[in-house]
Motif scaffolding. Structure first.
Motif, short mmCIF file in Angstrom:
data_model
loop_
_atom_site.label_atom_id
_atom_site.label_comp_id
_atom_site.label_asym_id
_atom_site.label_seq_id
_atom_site.Cartn_x
_atom_site.Cartn_y
_atom_site.Cartn_z
N THR A 104 0.82 -1.21 0.00
CA THR A 104 0.00 0.00 0.00
C THR A 104 0.85 1.26 0.00
O THR A 104 0.56 2.22 -0.71
N GLU A 134 -6.16 -3.83 -1.80
CA GLU A 134 -6.24 -2.76 -0.81
C GLU A 134 -7.57 -2.70 -0.08
O GLU A 134 -7.62 -2.48 1.13
N THR A 191 -11.42 3.84 -0.03
CA THR A 191 -10.25 3.68 -0.89
C THR A 191 -10.47 4.33 -2.25
O THR A 191 -9.55 4.94 -2.82
#
Length: 460
Positions: free
Chosen positions: A29, A135, A378
């Motif tokens: 990430t 993610e 996200t």
């Protein structure tokens, strides 16, 4: 969503091995978040002859896709039933696709101008899609590992230490590899960097997949089977999530603009392109050193007040960096150390507060919607980060910045040099100060500090 989180009945302790296994995923990430943000705009404008405004659009446009794919991935992971759990199969899917797509972004085909912009845009969209597979489920996991308000921060502290280490390695190593074949790099050095970072991504994602095999699940509420539109409506009605997302977006935008401006700041303000590496080191070293301090401050003064302290520290450092042309490169590095201290606190508390919001929602509704929350989070975060490059590209264009190819270097006008300085300092400072004001509207608090029985929707 109200101002109280009632104490959890039982707060399972997350094993150290799981904390480490979860944390190592941050090498993915942090790396994917930092390297394109640091180098992609500069790569296109200075090596592929893409105009600054178009390069900004290329970085931003694929992120629009995130607004659709990220919530879908979150919803799919919420509904996934497997012996690996609902999240880990998606971690594996991301590990198999993102490294390849990332390399292709920096592969440097023999294209320039609009064709080069189209190629990079297509590859970056593929990379963003693969990144979402990993993610979104990854960010959903902390809220499901523990019910304890402060243990979430402690768990995420481990993650942020890995974020700092990964950002330091990627952010320092990537520019160093790029500059290893010339002061400002070559297309070949960018390709080499793409290979190295792709290997790092693959190792980190696999490490997190295997390292979270024994991750606990707190109650594991059933998946929400409602339509995606209905789930969005529920999320939209969660005031704590809305305010947290809004203030996080302002913070992410400030960081994104500053990262995109760093190579230009090093080249045209400090006068040494290689300073990109040391500036990035100054930014991320505090992330490894100050996490215990921010964890303590969040316990001592609550997360909201600690967030205000962190954002104010960030704003102070960026504003003072405006004086770099007067005091020189050493001064810039000292100010970036201060900025990095603020970024460390802001980043840690963002994720800890998000886990609180998800846990409250699960306990209140009895539904598993962590994937939907993190998918939206996200998607918005990615879009805002890409929008930072668009803003900087616009600032540079207004300042009259001249694009070029690798074999040609041009003298920038004074207006362009001024635009670089403003993009690195004044603009991020103003944006991050806005988040300080917005933080005052965030209401979820430590249950041991706040007791408000009159509020009906406050229990966990």
């Amino acid at each position: 969503m109200s101002s109280v989180i009632a104490p959890a009945v039982a707060a399972p302790t997350v094993p150290r091995g799981v904390r480490l296994g979860y944390g190592v995923g941050s090498f993915c990430t942090a790396t994917f978040g930092s390297v394109p943000g640091l180098l992609l705009l500069f790569y296109m404008t200075n090596f592929l002859a893409v105009p600054a405004w178009l390069a900004g659009i290329v970085v931003t446009a694929p992120k629009v896709w995130d607004l659709l794919i990220n919530p879908l991935v979150g919803r799919w992971s919420d509904r996934t039933v497997s012996r690996l759990g609902p999240r880990r199969p998606w971690l594996l899917a991301g590990a198999c696709t993102l490294p390849v797509a990332f390399f292709l972004v920096f592969a440097g085909p023999p294209l320039t101008g609009i064709p080069a912009a189209l190629y990079v845009g297509a590859c970056f969209m593929a990379a963003a899609t693969a990144y979402a597979l990993f993610e979104v489920p990854y960010k959903a996991m902390p809220a499901e590992m523990t019910d304890d308000y402060h243990e979430r921060t402690s768990l995420l502290q481990w993650r942020m230490v890995f974020v700092g280490a990964a950002t330091a390695i990627a952010g320092v190593a990537a520019p160093a590899i790029v500059n290893s074949q010339g002061e400002s790099g070559t297309l070949a050095s960018y390709r080499l960097m793409g290979v190295v970072i792709a290997v790092v991504l693959f190792a980190a994602m696999l490490g997190s997949f295997f390292g979270t095999a024994r991750a606990p699940m707190t109650g594991a509420p059933e998946a929400d089977t409602g339509s995606l539109i209905k789930q969005f409506a529920v999320v939209r009605g969660n005031k704590a999530f809305i305010w947290l997302t809004a203030l996080s977006c302002t913070q992410q935008l400030a960081v994104a603009i500053m990262l995109a401006a760093a190579p230009y700041f090093a080249t045209y303000t400090i006068g040494d392109p290689r300073a990109t590496t040391t500036l990035f080191a100054a930014l991320v070293v505090p992330m490894m050193l100050t996490m215990p301090m921010w964890t303590w401050l969040s316990k001592r003064f609550d997360k909201r007040n600690a967030m205000i302290m962190a954002a104010s520290t960030f704003a102070t450092g960026t504003a003072l960096a405006l004086a770099t042309p007067i005091f020189g490169g050493w001064y810039a590095h000292v100010m970036i150390l201060l900025v990095g201290t603020g970024v460390a606190g802001v980043t840690l508390l963002q994720f800890s507060m998000l886990a609180d919001v998800i846990a409250v929602d699960a306990a209140t509704t009895g539904k598993r919607r962590a994937g939907v929350f993190t998918g939206l989070w996200t998607a918005i975060e990615s879009g805002v980060s890409a929008f930072g490059a668009l803003i900087l590209g616009s600032i540079l264009s207004i300042g009259g910045f001249l694009s070029s190819v690798a074999s040609q270097r041009v003298e920038q006008p004074d207006s362009a040099v001024t635009a670089v300085l403003i993009g690195q300092t004044a603009v991020p400072a103003l944006i991050i100060l806005l988040s300080v004001v917005m933080t005052l509207r965030y209401q979820l608090r430590d249950p041991k500090r706040t007791v408000s029985p009159a509020v009906p929707d406050a229990t966990v």
